[in-house]
Scaffold this motif. Structure first.
Motif, PDB file in Angstrom:
ATOM      1  N   ARG A 142     -13.141 -41.323  36.563  1.00  0.00           N
ATOM      2  CA  ARG A 142     -12.349 -42.402  37.150  1.00  0.00           C
ATOM      3  C   ARG A 142     -11.294 -42.958  36.185  1.00  0.00           C
ATOM      4  O   ARG A 142     -10.132 -43.102  36.531  1.00  0.00           O
ATOM      5  CB  ARG A 142     -13.299 -43.506  37.621  1.00  0.00           C
ATOM      6  N   GLU A 143     -11.702 -43.264  34.968  1.00  0.00           N
ATOM      7  CA  GLU A 143     -10.775 -43.852  34.000  1.00  0.00           C
ATOM      8  C   GLU A 143      -9.614 -42.908  33.699  1.00  0.00           C
ATOM      9  O   GLU A 143      -8.457 -43.329  33.651  1.00  0.00           O
ATOM     10  CB  GLU A 143     -11.504 -44.222  32.709  1.00  0.00           C
ATOM     11  N   ARG A 144      -9.909 -41.628  33.524  1.00  0.00           N
ATOM     12  CA  ARG A 144      -8.844 -40.670  33.205  1.00  0.00           C
ATOM     13  C   ARG A 144      -7.900 -40.460  34.378  1.00  0.00           C
ATOM     14  O   ARG A 144      -6.691 -40.339  34.178  1.00  0.00           O
ATOM     15  CB  ARG A 144      -9.447 -39.345  32.737  1.00  0.00           C
ATOM     16  N   VAL A 145      -8.441 -40.414  35.605  1.00  0.00           N
ATOM     17  CA  VAL A 145      -7.566 -40.288  36.774  1.00  0.00           C
ATOM     18  C   VAL A 145      -6.616 -41.478  36.830  1.00  0.00           C
ATOM     19  O   VAL A 145      -5.411 -41.329  37.053  1.00  0.00           O
ATOM     20  CB  VAL A 145      -8.373 -40.164  38.083  1.00  0.00           C
ATOM     21  N   ARG A 146      -7.142 -42.656  36.597  1.00  0.00           N
ATOM     22  CA  ARG A 146      -6.310 -43.858  36.661  1.00  0.00           C
ATOM     23  C   ARG A 146      -5.262 -43.877  35.553  1.00  0.00           C
ATOM     24  O   ARG A 146      -4.094 -44.197  35.790  1.00  0.00           O
ATOM     25  CB  ARG A 146      -7.195 -45.100  36.623  1.00  0.00           C
ATOM     26  N   LEU A 147      -5.644 -43.527  34.328  1.00  0.00           N
ATOM     27  CA  LEU A 147      -4.674 -43.512  33.222  1.00  0.00           C
ATOM     28  C   LEU A 147      -3.607 -42.433  33.426  1.00  0.00           C
ATOM     29  O   LEU A 147      -2.426 -42.669  33.159  1.00  0.00           O
ATOM     30  CB  LEU A 147      -5.372 -43.321  31.878  1.00  0.00           C
ATOM     31  N   GLU A 148      -4.001 -41.261  33.894  1.00  0.00           N
ATOM     32  CA  GLU A 148      -3.015 -40.210  34.159  1.00  0.00           C
ATOM     33  C   GLU A 148      -2.064 -40.660  35.267  1.00  0.00           C
ATOM     34  O   GLU A 148      -0.866 -40.358  35.227  1.00  0.00           O
ATOM     35  CB  GLU A 148      -3.689 -38.890  34.512  1.00  0.00           C
ATOM     36  N   SER A 149      -2.584 -41.393  36.232  1.00  0.00           N
ATOM     37  CA  SER A 149      -1.746 -41.915  37.317  1.00  0.00           C
ATOM     38  C   SER A 149      -0.738 -42.929  36.792  1.00  0.00           C
ATOM     39  O   SER A 149       0.424 -42.947  37.231  1.00  0.00           O
ATOM     40  CB  SER A 149      -2.619 -42.540  38.410  1.00  0.00           C
ATOM     41  N   VAL A 150      -1.157 -43.761  35.856  1.00  0.00           N
ATOM     42  CA  VAL A 150      -0.229 -44.710  35.231  1.00  0.00           C
ATOM     43  C   VAL A 150       0.883 -43.935  34.531  1.00  0.00           C
ATOM     44  O   VAL A 150       2.069 -44.273  34.656  1.00  0.00           O
ATOM     45  CB  VAL A 150      -0.964 -45.653  34.249  1.00  0.00           C
ATOM     46  N   ARG A 151       0.533 -42.885  33.816  1.00  0.00           N
ATOM     47  CA  ARG A 151       1.538 -42.081  33.109  1.00  0.00           C
ATOM     48  C   ARG A 151       2.563 -41.490  34.084  1.00  0.00           C
ATOM     49  O   ARG A 151       3.770 -41.528  33.835  1.00  0.00           O
ATOM     50  CB  ARG A 151       0.863 -40.963  32.317  1.00  0.00           C
TER      51      ARG A 151
END
Length: 164
Positions: A142-151
């Protein structure tokens, strides 16, 4: 607070939008306001960032951004038409130059064979219309999906700010 690359991109957006005299809004679902948070972490962002919409529910997408309920029903919240409508709706509602939208499935649940965890749709509405991107990050957490989405969202905003 954010990884260095996110802070650098956010700072570049604030600088580029400031130079152009542009304002920005965000329309976020699975990122829950992280894009707005990254932008407002930058000193001077108040000259650029107008507002952020956290539209986690379908009702919020319809009520706050004007996404037609028919579009959500026909395509699902995680879809190109909804991402485009979210970005366009945020731009019109906030009366800004640029708006970015994110709608996806961060996980760990909520995915299906058709729309798996890690599927995220993005829209960016600007003076030249709305662009769309879709990313399939996979079930990376979840955290990585969200951070990649921010990028990705910040990258779309930066590209729009730097376009001629």
């Amino acid at each position: 607070m954010f990884p260095e690359d996110i802070e650098q991109t956010a700072a570049a957006i604030v600088a580029a939008a400031s130079r152009r005299g542009w304002t920005v809004a965000t329309a976020e679902s699975c990122t829950g306001g992280l894009v707005a948070g990254a932008l407002t972490a930058i000193a001077g962002s108040s000259a650029v960032v107008d507002r952020g919409f956290v539209t986690y529910s379908n009702a919020a997408k319809a009520e706050m951004l004007g996404v037609p309920t028919e579009t959500i029903e026909a395509h699902g919240a995680v879809s190109e038409p909804v991402a485009r409508a979210m970005a366009a709706g945020a731009r019109v509602t906030a009366d800004v130059d640029l708006a970015v939208s994110i709608t996806g499935i961060a996980g760990p649940g909520g995915g299906s064979a058709e729309k798996p965890v890690g599927l995220v749709h993005f829209g960016c509405a600007g003076p030249d219309g709305v662009v769309h991107e879709v990313h399939r990050f996979g079930d990376i957490g979840r955290e990585r999906v969200r951070l990649e989405s921010v990028r990705v969202a910040l990258g779309l905003l930066l590209a729009a700010c730097e376009a001629e």
